[in-house]
Design an enzyme around this catalytic site. Structure first.
Site, mmCIF file in Angstrom:
data_model
loop_
_atom_site.group_PDB
_atom_site.id
_atom_site.type_symbol
_atom_site.label_atom_id
_atom_site.label_comp_id
_atom_site.label_asym_id
_atom_site.label_seq_id
_atom_site.Cartn_x
_atom_site.Cartn_y
_atom_site.Cartn_z
ATOM 1 N N GLY A 79 11.264 3.582 8.248
ATOM 2 C CA GLY A 79 11.366 2.092 8.762
ATOM 3 C C GLY A 79 10.157 1.598 8.793
ATOM 4 O O GLY A 79 9.301 1.598 7.845
ATOM 5 N N SER A 80 10.058 0.615 9.755
ATOM 6 C CA SER A 80 8.848 -0.380 9.715
ATOM 7 C C SER A 80 7.374 0.414 10.067
ATOM 8 O O SER A 80 6.457 -0.300 9.791
ATOM 9 C CB SER A 80 8.742 -1.298 10.733
ATOM 10 O OG SER A 80 10.233 -2.030 10.540
ATOM 11 N N THR A 81 7.404 1.502 10.324
ATOM 12 C CA THR A 81 6.050 2.393 10.462
ATOM 13 C C THR A 81 5.528 2.382 9.173
ATOM 14 O O THR A 81 4.310 2.614 8.964
ATOM 15 C CB THR A 81 6.240 3.678 11.068
ATOM 16 O OG1 THR A 81 7.085 4.544 10.285
ATOM 17 C CG2 THR A 81 6.820 3.486 12.403
ATOM 18 N N PHE A 82 6.247 2.304 8.182
ATOM 19 C CA PHE A 82 5.732 2.375 6.742
ATOM 20 C C PHE A 82 5.204 1.451 6.197
ATOM 21 O O PHE A 82 4.586 1.139 5.243
ATOM 22 C CB PHE A 82 7.050 2.734 5.712
ATOM 23 C CG PHE A 82 6.664 3.048 4.197
ATOM 24 C CD1 PHE A 82 6.257 4.422 3.963
ATOM 25 C CD2 PHE A 82 6.681 2.200 3.152
ATOM 26 C CE1 PHE A 82 5.722 4.790 2.633
ATOM 27 C CE2 PHE A 82 6.363 2.390 2.209
ATOM 28 C CZ PHE A 82 5.690 3.725 1.702
ATOM 29 N N LYS A 83 5.322 0.096 6.895
ATOM 30 C CA LYS A 83 4.642 -1.166 6.737
ATOM 31 C C LYS A 83 3.036 -0.787 6.659
ATOM 32 O O LYS A 83 2.404 -1.650 6.314
ATOM 33 C CB LYS A 83 4.956 -2.066 7.596
ATOM 34 C CG LYS A 83 6.279 -2.470 7.539
ATOM 35 C CD LYS A 83 7.033 -3.480 8.290
ATOM 36 C CE LYS A 83 8.628 -3.874 8.465
ATOM 37 N NZ LYS A 83 8.985 -4.635 9.365
#
Length: 485
Positions: A215-219
């Site tokens: 999810g957004s941790t990959f940002k």
């Protein structure tokens, strides 16, 4: 008469030679074959005829051996078995070994030749030496904080020391007590069947052997690629990103949970986790550069061991532009273990450098003499040092005033990134709540800990903030335990 005596003497000599030749064949040339024969129980009896060496955390054994008085004399015992099961694994007289009990079995069982005072003599006599000990890198307080923080929820926590790669915590829930598998009675088989048929899969090491959409941790990775590639040069400049964002070559549009994402700067988009901004950034960076950055962090790598094998985290390189947009926000086919995402946070904290994680500090003989040490770990540069500095600022903003305020620790500098990962058919599954972070105490010269938390059964109604609400408090407790000593 003399002729008959000579004949008998020659015959006896020949028989003696034949006996010696056969004994040599059996004891030298075919010894291994007979030792490995399943019908030969001598090795098994010898294996369990002495106490097994111990696995240590903070200088304290978390394993032991129980004298049963039976033919297979010693059974394995565990202190706080469910707490450490994702690290120790099990040592069973019926089902063998797993995790550290497996990779370090030679030392623990006494079979490793290095345990012998005179290794060559040991090879000749095939004697089994007393089992040695395995000293882990775990921080007892961090391990317990992670386990208690997850409570009855399904999830995992991984924590590492950024500057060295030492694994400080590795927790997976629900867990199990490995001692239930130690012996060879009927209860062991019942426990084995029950654990393997349990739909909650308590024997699965979710921290190191289960991958999730990050999810957004990959940002964090996408931001690093955009900064390194020069796609973004000013983190406070508008990114010309629409809200909603139509996926390239598709009729579908991407939206945001947060408000104010249209044309947001990288700083604002990172703080409030704007999907549209990062999806467009991923497309602008391109699959080649984004994949290269992901690989530098550890994605698409094979064969990582800590020392037991870790499931590979993956970033799909055969994607179209719409799929790339989704991949850039940690969806589509992007998959990561919690340990991998802890490495991502650690790279930001460590000036862009990634240290390979490890779980065993050293192995020792029973008297404490060192057999082997971890030694220096390989290093690779995941991003430019200047990029790491800017990402530290962005992650600090998330905790100070963004979606990760629940991770703040008084007197410490904390950086983090929340995430909510959709999954299931049509994204119908309960979203996974993620949080990745690092922390530096006010008296520390560098960050001391990096953490990744995933909660599978998080609050589905809290959208993008669920990572901050469900996972961030767990990360805060782990980081506080490490900073506290």
């Amino acid at each position: 008469m003399t002729r008959h005596i000579r004949f008998a003497a020659v015959l006896c000599a020949l028989l003696l030679v034949a006996l010696l030749v056969n004994a040599t064949r059996l004891q030298v040339f075919q010894a291994v074959e007979y030792e490995d024969n399943p019908a030969n129980r001598r090795q098994t009896i010898a294996r369990y005829g002495q106490p097994r060496g111990n696995i240590l955390v903070g200088g304290r054994p978390i394993t032991g051996s129980k004298d049963t008085g039976e033919q297979l004399r010693y059974e394995r015992t565990y202190l706080d078995g469910p707490l450490y099961a994702p690290v120790t694994g099990f040592a069973s007289q019926v089902y063998g070994t797993s995790l550290l009990e497996d990779t370090e079995d030679g030392v623990l069982s006494g079979a490793d030749p290095l345990l012998a005072p005179f290794p060559l003599l040991g090879d000749l006599t095939r004697a089994r030496n007393p089992g040695g000990d395995v000293v882990t890198t775990l921080h007892e307080g961090a391990q317990r904080a992670a386990y208690e923080g997850l409570g009855g929820r399904t999830g995992a926590v991984a924590a590492v020391e950024p500057s060295t790669g030492r694994i400080l915590a590795l927790v997976s829930t629900p867990s199990y007590n490995p001692e239930a598998l130690s012996g060879n009675g009927p209860s062991v088989e019942r426990s084995w069947v029950g654990l393997n048929e349990d739909p909650d899969r308590p024997m699965l090491n979710r921290a190191a052997r289960q991958t999730y959409p990050p999810g957004s941790t990959f940002k964090v990775v996408t931001a690093a690629a955009a900064l390194d590639a020069g796609v973004v040069t000013d983190v406070d400049e508008a990114t010309d990103s629409p809200d909603p964002y139509r996926l390239p070559g598709s009729s579908k549009s991407l939206t945001n949970e947060a408000e104010g994402c249209a044309d947001a700067s990288l700083r604002a988009a990172f703080m409030w986790s704007c999907n549209t901004v990062f999806a467009k950034l991923g497309v602008r960076v391109g699959v080649s550069d984004l994949a290269a950055t992901a690989q530098a962090f550890g994605f698409n790598g094979a064969g990582m061991r800590i020392p037991y094998a870790v499931a590979p985290s993956t970033f799909d390189t055969s994607v179209d532009r719409a799929q790339l947009a989704l991949s850039a926000i940690g969806q589509y086919n992007t998959r990561a273990t919690p340990l991998q995402m802890a490495m991502v946070a650690a790279a930001v904290a460590n000036g862009g450098q990634v240290r390979e994680p490890y779980l065993v500090e050293r192995t020792t003989r029973r008297d404490g003499a060192t057999l082997d040490t971890a030694g220096p770990r390989p290093v690779r540069q995941a991003m430019h040092p200047a990029t790491a500095v800017r990402l530290r600022e962005l992650m600090t903003d998330v905790v100070r005033e963004g979606t990760g305020t629940h991770a703040a620790i008084p007197g410490a500098t904390v950086g983090g990134k929340t995430g909510t990962a959709q999954h299931g058919i049509g994204n119908s599954g309960t979203p996974y709540a993620w949080f990745v972070s690092w922390a530096q105490g006010e008296r520390d010269v560098e960050p001391k800990v990096a953490v990744a938390v995933v909660v599978e059964d998080a609050d589905a109604d809290r959208g993008e903030i669920s990572g901050g609400g469900d996972a961030a408090p767990i990360a805060r407790a782990v980081m506080a335990a490490v900073l506290g000593g």
